[in-house]
Write a protein that holds these residues in place. Sequence first.
Motif, PDB file in Angstrom:
ATOM      1  N   ALA A 154       0.856  -1.186   0.000  1.00 48.29           N
ATOM      2  CA  ALA A 154       0.000   0.000   0.000  1.00 48.29           C
ATOM      3  C   ALA A 154       0.892   1.235   0.000  1.00 48.29           C
ATOM      4  CB  ALA A 154      -0.918   0.000   1.214  1.00 48.29           C
ATOM      5  N   LEU A 155       0.752   2.072  -1.004  1.00 47.87           N
ATOM      6  CA  LEU A 155       1.571   3.272  -1.145  1.00 47.87           C
ATOM      7  C   LEU A 155       0.792   4.503  -0.705  1.00 47.87           C
ATOM      8  CD1 LEU A 155       4.097   4.790  -2.135  1.00 47.87           C
ATOM      9  CD2 LEU A 155       3.072   4.780  -4.435  1.00 47.87           C
ATOM     10  N   ILE A 156       1.394   5.270   0.198  1.00 48.01           N
ATOM     11  CA  ILE A 156       0.815   6.544   0.637  1.00 48.01           C
ATOM     12  C   ILE A 156       1.783   7.645   0.208  1.00 48.01           C
ATOM     13  CG2 ILE A 156       0.056   7.939   2.594  1.00 48.01           C
ATOM     14  CD1 ILE A 156      -0.461   5.325   4.112  1.00 48.01           C
ATOM     15  N   GLU A 157       1.316   8.517  -0.680  1.00 46.35           N
ATOM     16  CA  GLU A 157       2.176   9.573  -1.220  1.00 46.35           C
ATOM     17  C   GLU A 157       1.942  10.899  -0.497  1.00 46.35           C
ATOM     18  OE1 GLU A 157       2.051   9.925  -5.457  1.00 46.35           O
ATOM     19  OE2 GLU A 157       1.754   7.769  -5.753  1.00 46.35           O
ATOM     20  N   GLU A 158       3.047  11.557  -0.155  1.00 49.48           N
ATOM     21  CA  GLU A 158       3.008  12.906   0.402  1.00 49.48           C
ATOM     22  C   GLU A 158       3.809  13.816  -0.528  1.00 49.48           C
ATOM     23  OE1 GLU A 158       2.677  12.269   5.235  1.00 49.48           O
ATOM     24  OE2 GLU A 158       4.674  12.495   4.344  1.00 49.48           O
ATOM     25  N   PRO A 159       3.244  14.937  -0.972  1.00 50.26           N
ATOM     26  CA  PRO A 159       3.962  15.804  -1.914  1.00 50.26           C
ATOM     27  C   PRO A 159       5.237  16.397  -1.331  1.00 50.26           C
ATOM     28  CG  PRO A 159       1.970  16.883  -1.096  1.00 50.26           C
ATOM     29  CD  PRO A 159       1.909  15.460  -0.650  1.00 50.26           C
ATOM     30  N   ARG A 160       5.289  16.524  -0.015  1.00 45.37           N
ATOM     31  CA  ARG A 160       6.503  17.014   0.636  1.00 45.37           C
ATOM     32  C   ARG A 160       6.640  16.322   1.996  1.00 45.37           C
ATOM     33  NH1 ARG A 160       5.617  20.983   4.521  1.00 45.37           N
ATOM     34  NH2 ARG A 160       3.513  21.848   4.637  1.00 45.37           N
TER      35      ARG A 160
END
Length: 327
Positions: A100-106
Amino acid sequence: RSGARGLDRAGKDHTLSLELENGHEEKSLSASGQGVEKKFSVGICVSDSASNLGRLMSVIEGESFPEGHSLEKVIIVASGCDTATLAFLRNLSDSDRRVALIEEPRRYGKAAAINKILDSYVGDFLVLVNGDALPATGAIGKLLLSISGNHRVGMVAARPIFESGGGSISDVLELMWTAHSDCSRQLNHQGISNQCSDELMVARAEAIHMLPQGVVNDGAYLAGTAYSHGYSIKFCSEAVVQIDVPKSFIALIHQRRRIIFGHLQVWKLVGKPPRTVETLLLTAPLTSLKMVIRTLGSIPRLILALPLAAVIEMVSIPAAIFDSLIS
């Protein structure tokens, strides 16, 4: 979710460690019962290029876990990663349903990233591993066996090692990390350890509590909170994890300053300091010095690194105290 899960059962499952304080430990079955499959998740925080992640995922995917233990989910929090890294991670998630991938822009801080893992994991246990660390073959399995056989154990930490680059800084790092492991091993035997190194650790679901915003030493906070609720904290020297270390003395001082600040921060939040060589130097200096002497006795050549290590600590500790006072 996870913090509430730990707090809700505090009265029922956390009446644990008076015997441990006296050095007596009773082996027992886990709460799920004998013969029942134990499920676990792995949580990883990465940022920027995440250059170690490919090797780390190869270790996890190629691992043969102990019988009766099932890997259900791998949660990766990617904070401020570049386009190529995100493409790799998305492909990884698409090819393995467990990822499961959780992306944060920064980057919002490691505590925020770990809290997202704590909101997402499933199972009886959660394995946390640093994105720049590399567990040895079988290390995760050894941690799982250490925690699953005794419901009194809330968390278990692995033993960090590093590749020596030679020179004075490697000797100083070897002295620091060997003393750290010797301290963890001794406190483990005494049943009074209350901290985990976050390079690689496993936590029981009921013992986990959400991290306050801005916590620096996540492993120390998680372990300190679990210990305060009656769980024992263990150290498994057979479970080895390779870590990344500073390459210069300036970088080492910055790292030591931040780590010690993190310990002081946990002291404020939990009410007790994490028991480490450096905090024992403040609270029980004789005990700390005995541990260092024992380490030097086992590896006499590190005596030459002691003066330089002492200077680094004499710079880092006051700086960390100053940071703590003004934070």
